[in-house]
Design an enzyme around this catalytic site. Sequence first.
Site, PDB file in Angstrom:
ATOM      1  N   GLU A 183      -8.806  -1.471  -1.286  1.00 58.25           N
ATOM      2  CA  GLU A 183      -8.336  -0.190  -1.821  1.00 58.25           C
ATOM      3  C   GLU A 183      -8.565   0.944  -0.824  1.00 58.25           C
ATOM      4  O   GLU A 183      -7.714   1.826  -0.666  1.00 58.25           O
ATOM      5  CB  GLU A 183      -9.055   0.131  -3.137  1.00 58.25           C
ATOM      6  N   HIS A 237       0.129   4.352  -1.225  1.00 57.74           N
ATOM      7  CA  HIS A 237      -1.069   3.533  -1.402  1.00 57.74           C
ATOM      8  C   HIS A 237      -0.682   2.121  -1.864  1.00 57.74           C
ATOM      9  O   HIS A 237      -1.160   1.120  -1.309  1.00 57.74           O
ATOM     10  CB  HIS A 237      -1.995   4.190  -2.423  1.00 57.74           C
ATOM     11  N   GLU A 238       0.186   2.040  -2.870  1.00 58.07           N
ATOM     12  CA  GLU A 238       0.608   0.730  -3.381  1.00 58.07           C
ATOM     13  C   GLU A 238       1.377  -0.051  -2.322  1.00 58.07           C
ATOM     14  O   GLU A 238       1.239  -1.276  -2.221  1.00 58.07           O
ATOM     15  CB  GLU A 238       1.475   0.905  -4.636  1.00 58.07           C
ATOM     16  N   HIS A 292      -0.867  -1.941   0.083  1.00 54.57           N
ATOM     17  CA  HIS A 292      -1.297  -3.275  -0.351  1.00 54.57           C
ATOM     18  C   HIS A 292      -0.283  -4.328   0.072  1.00 54.57           C
ATOM     19  O   HIS A 292      -0.645  -5.424   0.510  1.00 54.57           O
ATOM     20  CB  HIS A 292      -1.449  -3.302  -1.875  1.00 54.57           C
TER      21      HIS A 292
END
Length: 420
Positions: free
Chosen positions: A357, A277-278, A281
């Site tokens: 997100e 997930h990070e 970004h």
Amino acid sequence: MRKWITRSIFFYFLYGLLVYWYLFFFSGSGVPAPYEGTSADPSTFMSGRELLLSQEYSTIKNFLYFVTIPFEWFLLFICLITGFSRKMQQWSEATSKFFSLQSAIYFFWLSLFVTVVSFPVNWISYQISKSYQITTQTFSAWMKDEIIDFWVNYLLMTIIVIVLYWLIRRFEKRWWLYAWLLSIPFSFFLMFVQPVIIDPLYNDFYPLKNKELEEKILALADEANIPANHVYEVNMSEKTNALNAYVTGIGANSRIVLWDTTLNRLDEDEILFIMAHEMGHYVMKHIYIGIVGYLLLSLVGLYAINVLMRFIIKRAGSLLKISSIKELTAFPLFLMLLGVLIFASSPISNAVARYQEKSADMYAIEMTNNHEAAISSFQELSRAGLSQVNPPALVKIFRYTHPTMLERIVYLEKHKESAK
């Protein structure tokens, strides 16, 4: 003066009552009927006590958030209308003939005033988090962080105050434009130094101890074409039971950081999903998109502050003890307007952040293809932080930079079904 102070206290009290009524009586945070009994329903992964505590804790914290936001504006207003701001300017002028030093002295007294008066509110917030076992810090450790906060903010803001007032005094009509132009390199500078200078003031950062897990995380990073050589672990268990992971910094100082609480409470697959997930970004350049958005908003905000300050000083300068925008006395008005504009624009910035997100969630699930780990990680995040799965609408609009846990789990479930 007494009339305006009385009015402001009355309206602040009325606002607090409305917020209390909305959060404690009007709004609901239950799960919609279609999702009862699903993985998004907290009753399926929280005990009865955890459900009760999450409802209580989230409601109290939301109430504190909404009532403390205008409290600082109220303090700045009192500072102006009582003449305390002018008195602080006189103290600074009596201390030195150099305007830069006068600015530093003035802002010290203003920072000290706001910090001391706000301390009881911050202490109450700390005690609430402590009583619900979210915060694990001792009072001495908490006070240490508060003191570090004060000096870090003071030093950074003093630089801003000195430069800002030099611009206002040198370019009275266009100061807002030149201030915005200087804010661009300053923002990048802060992002570059934060991981290596500012963050270590609060916590200890060290390479991830679990080398096998680090190899798997770096393999994910390599798959995503992210230039990372180390994953960092931070000892947040000394301060909190909540979970988190993030990517910080830019360029050579960018870091992948895992809280040790996350390492202790999540299994390997869940951690890999969080890391993916990070990385999402980074791959989708959300950091740089966020910087561009921030800079655009700050340009509009500085122009609006310039217009509003001139209008207010012209109409109510005698009441607020301000005769010119060039005076240090006017700085609380600048801060007050800045705070109001940031709060007013938060629904827009939060909506953009929630979209990013969700995009990162979708990137992570495509990368790991492990829906069960993704859903269980969100469930554990909710349980560890005692956060509401489906918060009230206004809370989501003004506070949430992430989709609600209900939304995140539901769209993961839908993606799982479509992938079959």
